[in-house]
Scaffold this motif. Structure first.
Motif, PDB file in Angstrom:
ATOM      1  N   THR A 273       0.810  -1.226   0.000  1.00 54.62           N
ATOM      2  CA  THR A 273       0.000   0.000   0.000  1.00 54.62           C
ATOM      3  C   THR A 273       0.841   1.273   0.000  1.00 54.62           C
ATOM      4  N   ALA A 274       2.169   1.134  -0.049  1.00 54.16           N
ATOM      5  CA  ALA A 274       3.050   2.300   0.085  1.00 54.16           C
ATOM      6  C   ALA A 274       2.784   3.341  -0.994  1.00 54.16           C
ATOM      7  N   ARG A 275       2.603   2.902  -2.214  1.00 53.76           N
ATOM      8  CA  ARG A 275       2.398   3.862  -3.302  1.00 53.76           C
ATOM      9  C   ARG A 275       1.088   4.616  -3.121  1.00 53.76           C
ATOM     10  N   ASP A 276       0.043   3.918  -2.730  1.00 54.31           N
ATOM     11  CA  ASP A 276      -1.256   4.567  -2.513  1.00 54.31           C
ATOM     12  C   ASP A 276      -1.193   5.575  -1.370  1.00 54.31           C
ATOM     13  N   GLU A 277      -0.345   5.306  -0.386  1.00 56.17           N
ATOM     14  CA  GLU A 277      -0.209   6.208   0.757  1.00 56.17           C
ATOM     15  C   GLU A 277       0.718   7.384   0.467  1.00 56.17           C
ATOM     16  N   GLY A 278       1.362   7.359  -0.700  1.00 50.37           N
ATOM     17  CA  GLY A 278       2.209   8.474  -1.100  1.00 50.37           C
ATOM     18  C   GLY A 278       3.692   8.289  -0.866  1.00 50.37           C
TER      19      GLY A 278
ATOM     20  N   PRO B 295       7.420   7.482  -1.547  1.00 51.83           N
ATOM     21  CA  PRO B 295       8.223   7.346  -2.761  1.00 51.83           C
ATOM     22  C   PRO B 295       8.691   5.896  -2.952  1.00 51.83           C
ATOM     23  N   ARG B 296       8.788   5.485  -4.192  1.00 53.14           N
ATOM     24  CA  ARG B 296       9.266   4.121  -4.465  1.00 53.14           C
ATOM     25  C   ARG B 296      10.717   3.932  -4.024  1.00 53.14           C
ATOM     26  N   TRP B 297      11.530   4.957  -4.275  1.00 59.33           N
ATOM     27  CA  TRP B 297      12.959   4.837  -3.962  1.00 59.33           C
ATOM     28  C   TRP B 297      13.142   4.889  -2.456  1.00 59.33           C
ATOM     29  N   LEU B 298      13.631   3.804  -1.889  1.00 57.20           N
ATOM     30  CA  LEU B 298      13.765   3.668  -0.442  1.00 57.20           C
ATOM     31  C   LEU B 298      14.626   4.754   0.179  1.00 57.20           C
TER      32      LEU B 298
ATOM     33  N   THR C  84      12.242  18.860  -3.176  1.00 53.55           N
ATOM     34  CA  THR C  84      10.959  18.516  -3.795  1.00 53.55           C
ATOM     35  C   THR C  84      10.924  17.019  -4.027  1.00 53.55           C
ATOM     36  N   PRO C  85       9.734  16.416  -4.013  1.00 53.93           N
ATOM     37  CA  PRO C  85       9.642  14.965  -4.241  1.00 53.93           C
ATOM     38  C   PRO C  85      10.249  14.592  -5.591  1.00 53.93           C
ATOM     39  N   PRO C  86      11.162  13.607  -5.632  1.00 55.15           N
ATOM     40  CA  PRO C  86      11.854  13.239  -6.881  1.00 55.15           C
ATOM     41  C   PRO C  86      10.980  12.341  -7.750  1.00 55.15           C
TER      42      PRO C  86
ATOM     43  N   GLU D  69      10.164  12.308 -10.990  1.00 53.62           N
ATOM     44  CA  GLU D  69      10.701  11.841 -12.267  1.00 53.62           C
ATOM     45  C   GLU D  69      11.749  10.754 -12.044  1.00 53.62           C
ATOM     46  N   GLN D  70      12.647  10.973 -11.078  1.00 55.77           N
ATOM     47  CA  GLN D  70      13.660   9.981 -10.782  1.00 55.77           C
ATOM     48  C   GLN D  70      13.012   8.696 -10.288  1.00 55.77           C
ATOM     49  N   ASP D  71      11.952   8.857  -9.504  1.00 56.24           N
ATOM     50  CA  ASP D  71      11.246   7.701  -8.993  1.00 56.24           C
ATOM     51  C   ASP D  71      10.752   6.813 -10.106  1.00 56.24           C
ATOM     52  N   ARG D  72      10.249   7.415 -11.168  1.00 56.48           N
ATOM     53  CA  ARG D  72       9.699   6.619 -12.263  1.00 56.48           C
ATOM     54  C   ARG D  72      10.794   5.858 -12.993  1.00 56.48           C
ATOM     55  N   LEU D  73      12.022   6.344 -12.907  1.00 55.15           N
ATOM     56  CA  LEU D  73      13.120   5.702 -13.626  1.00 55.15           C
ATOM     57  C   LEU D  73      13.728   4.547 -12.850  1.00 55.15           C
ATOM     58  N   LEU D  74      13.414   4.474 -11.575  1.00 53.00           N
ATOM     59  CA  LEU D  74      14.007   3.445 -10.726  1.00 53.00           C
ATOM     60  C   LEU D  74      13.150   2.191 -10.693  1.00 53.00           C
ATOM     61  N   THR D  75      13.779   1.076 -10.330  1.00 51.23           N
ATOM     62  CA  THR D  75      13.055  -0.196 -10.234  1.00 51.23           C
ATOM     63  C   THR D  75      11.920  -0.092  -9.218  1.00 51.23           C
ATOM     64  N   PRO D  76      10.704  -0.477  -9.574  1.00 49.05           N
ATOM     65  CA  PRO D  76       9.592  -0.385  -8.616  1.00 49.05           C
ATOM     66  C   PRO D  76       9.703  -1.419  -7.517  1.00 49.05           C
TER      67      PRO D  76
END
Length: 295
Positions: free
Chosen positions: A181-186, A188-191, A284-286, A288-295
């Motif tokens: 549920t981490a993504r739904d809660e906001g 970031p994917r990148w740990l 600021t929340p990264p 764009e970088q988040d989208r480039l990283l492994t989910p």
């Protein structure tokens, strides 16, 4: 002759941690002791022996096995140093787990949080009370530790939180990653983003409680950003290393904080980069970088 100084670095077998030990061993005196710690006994012994034999080394250097994910081990070492030496003068919390781009962030989350965050909490709780007047307790973080790197709805979890509050927020994040549920809660994917924010928040919490006495005694509690460091941990994540510093060069600014006379009040409790505090509410929340990283 003054009282021998006691310094300790976690995650010090290689990279920045080892460079910090080398720098401390060169800057401190023959009666002082620098402890190089890590969780692999052979690597600790080899690294400590090499630093001890280096021409620039002046202080005594010893290796100690310490797995920072075990809070009881961290507490036991702090208690031992307090009993034997009356406390510690320098504690640099540097341990980190290497993230692999080819493995999902979620699959690496538990161990990463244990090493980066639970261990930071343990170090602050155990070594804060045994830090001698004039000492330095530094947690290696990064510019990602500024609160603004989190989405606005998550920032209140860390802004002004106590150490217990930071710990609860970290465990909430961990559970969200586990449950999917981490993504739904906001989160970031990148740990690295919530982890570094939590590290800086934990340091801020402890520093706020002890600020008055620390400033009166020239004692510094802070988190530090060494900049981009050319290590095996960071290389898989960045294509351009032209601006990266060697571990030895990156260690200098951190060691300058250790060697400085007195404490600049503007640095106490803050995230310090090259001797200057970074704005806690900056970043600021990264996305764009988040989208480039492994989910």
């Amino acid at each position: 002759m003054g009282i021998p100084r006691i310094a300790l670095v976690t995650g010090a077998n290689q990279g920045l941690g080892r460079a910090l030990v080398e720098g401390l061993a060169a800057r401190l005196g023959p009666d002082d002791l620098v402890l190089l710690t890590g969780r692999d006994a052979r690597r600790v012994a080899d690294a400590a022996g090499e630093v001890a034999r280096a021409p620039a080394t002046r202080a005594r250097v010893e290796g100690r096995v310490l797995d920072v994910v075990h809070a009881s081990s961290v507490a036991a070492l702090a208690a031992e140093l307090a009993e034997r030496h009356g406390g510690v003068d320098v504690m640099i919390s540097n341990a980190i787990m290497r993230l692999l781009p080819e493995v999902s962030q979620a699959a690496q989350a538990d161990e990463f949080i244990d090493v980066s965050n639970s261990a930071t909490h343990a170090v602050l709780r155990s070594f804060g009370p045994v830090l001698r007047d004039g000492g330095r307790l530094l947690v290696v973080a990064s510019t990602l530790g500024s609160l603004g790197h989190l989405p606005a709805r998550l920032r209140p979890l860390f802004d002004g939180a106590s150490l217990d509050g930071v710990e609860r927020a970290v465990e909430s994040w961990r559970e969200a990653v586990r449950s999917g549920t981490a993504r739904d809660e906001g989160w970031p994917r990148w740990l690295n983003v919530p982890s570094k924010v939590a590290q800086v928040a934990a340091v801020r919490a402890v520093a706020a409680e002890r600020r008055e006495r620390d400033l009166a005694t020239g004692t510094l509690v802070a988190s530090v950003c060494p900049g981009m460091v050319d290590t095996a941990t960071s290389r898989p994540w960045f294509a351009d290393f032209s601006a990266a510093r060697s571990p030895a060069r990156a260690a200098r600014a951190v060691l300058d904080l250790v060697s400085a006379d007195g404490v600049d009040p503007a640095l106490h409790g803050e995230l310090v980069r090259f001797g200057e505090p970074l704005p806690w509410h900056g970043g600021t929340p990264p996305t764009e970088q988040d989208r480039l990283l492994t989910p």
